[in-house]
Design an enzyme around this catalytic site. Structure first.
Site, PDB file in Angstrom:
ATOM      1  N   HIS A  77       0.841  -1.195   0.000  1.00 52.16           N
ATOM      2  CA  HIS A  77       0.000   0.000   0.000  1.00 52.16           C
ATOM      3  C   HIS A  77       0.878   1.247   0.000  1.00 52.16           C
ATOM      4  O   HIS A  77       1.901   1.276   0.681  1.00 52.16           O
ATOM      5  CB  HIS A  77      -0.879   0.025   1.256  1.00 52.16           C
ATOM      6  N   MET A 111       8.042  -3.446   5.008  1.00 53.65           N
ATOM      7  CA  MET A 111       8.584  -3.435   3.647  1.00 53.65           C
ATOM      8  C   MET A 111       9.309  -2.128   3.349  1.00 53.65           C
ATOM      9  O   MET A 111      10.324  -2.123   2.645  1.00 53.65           O
ATOM     10  CB  MET A 111       7.492  -3.699   2.616  1.00 53.65           C
ATOM     11  N   GLU A 112       8.828  -1.042   3.896  1.00 53.83           N
ATOM     12  CA  GLU A 112       9.500   0.240   3.700  1.00 53.83           C
ATOM     13  C   GLU A 112      10.877   0.237   4.359  1.00 53.83           C
ATOM     14  O   GLU A 112      11.849   0.737   3.781  1.00 53.83           O
ATOM     15  CB  GLU A 112       8.632   1.381   4.237  1.00 53.83           C
ATOM     16  N   ASP A 126      27.174   0.593  -5.530  1.00 58.80           N
ATOM     17  CA  ASP A 126      27.316   1.401  -6.745  1.00 58.80           C
ATOM     18  C   ASP A 126      28.426   2.433  -6.608  1.00 58.80           C
ATOM     19  O   ASP A 126      29.239   2.608  -7.517  1.00 58.80           O
ATOM     20  CB  ASP A 126      25.996   2.099  -7.073  1.00 58.80           C
TER      21      ASP A 126
END
Length: 158
Positions: A77, A111-112, A126
């Site tokens: 969501h 999840m965040e 990176d």
């Protein structure tokens, strides 16, 4: 075993209906680790990498990622996050990432927090890959969550 909430009775993926759930305080903490050589770690700590301050950029990337979680994870969501804090700290053998996310809403922010930690780790990789391509991203996991119907949860230590 608990029923999977994102699968309906016919086995199809679905977004959970949270419209009837009360808005409550929620918090989640996730972590990750980027293992690297001592030389690469020294470069990261010094802030003199070719792409800039590794730790600061990774922390910002983690914050941005938490806000984009519902764009990346199909059944998440979109949430109004009240706090996202990402810390990248030197540790033995690499950089440790911790992400803390808070909201007041009908669903949790696990999840965040996991997305924030993961993207911070990817950003570290990176920014330092020119110095060391063999770095390893590891131990991305949820450390704790509070609030909601399922209550509080804390991971067993390592």
């Amino acid at each position: 075993m608990s029923k999977l909430t994102h699968i309906d009775d016919q086995g199809r993926a679905r977004m959970v209906d949270v419209s009837e759930k009360p808005a409550t305080a929620r918090e989640a903490v996730a972590a990750g680790f980027v293992r690297m050589s001592a030389e690469t770690l020294a470069l990261a700590i010094s802030g003199s990498g070719r792409k800039g301050d590794v730790r600061a950029v990774a922390e910002l990337a983690g914050v941005m990622a938490a806000k984009k979680t519902s764009d990346l994870i199909p059944l998440c969501h979109p949430l109004a996050l009240s706090k996202v804090e990402v810390a990248v700290e030197p540790a033995d053998g690499g950089l440790s990432v911790t992400a803390r996310v808070k909201t007041t809403g009908p669903t949790g922010v696990e999840m965040e927090a996991l997305t924030a930690a993961s993207v911070a780790c990817l950003t570290i990789y990176d920014m330092l890959k020119a110095a060391e391509k063999g770095m390893v991203i590891e131990a991305v996991r949820l450390l704790e969550k509070t609030g909601g119907k399922s209550g509080d949860w804390k991971a067993d230590q390592p």
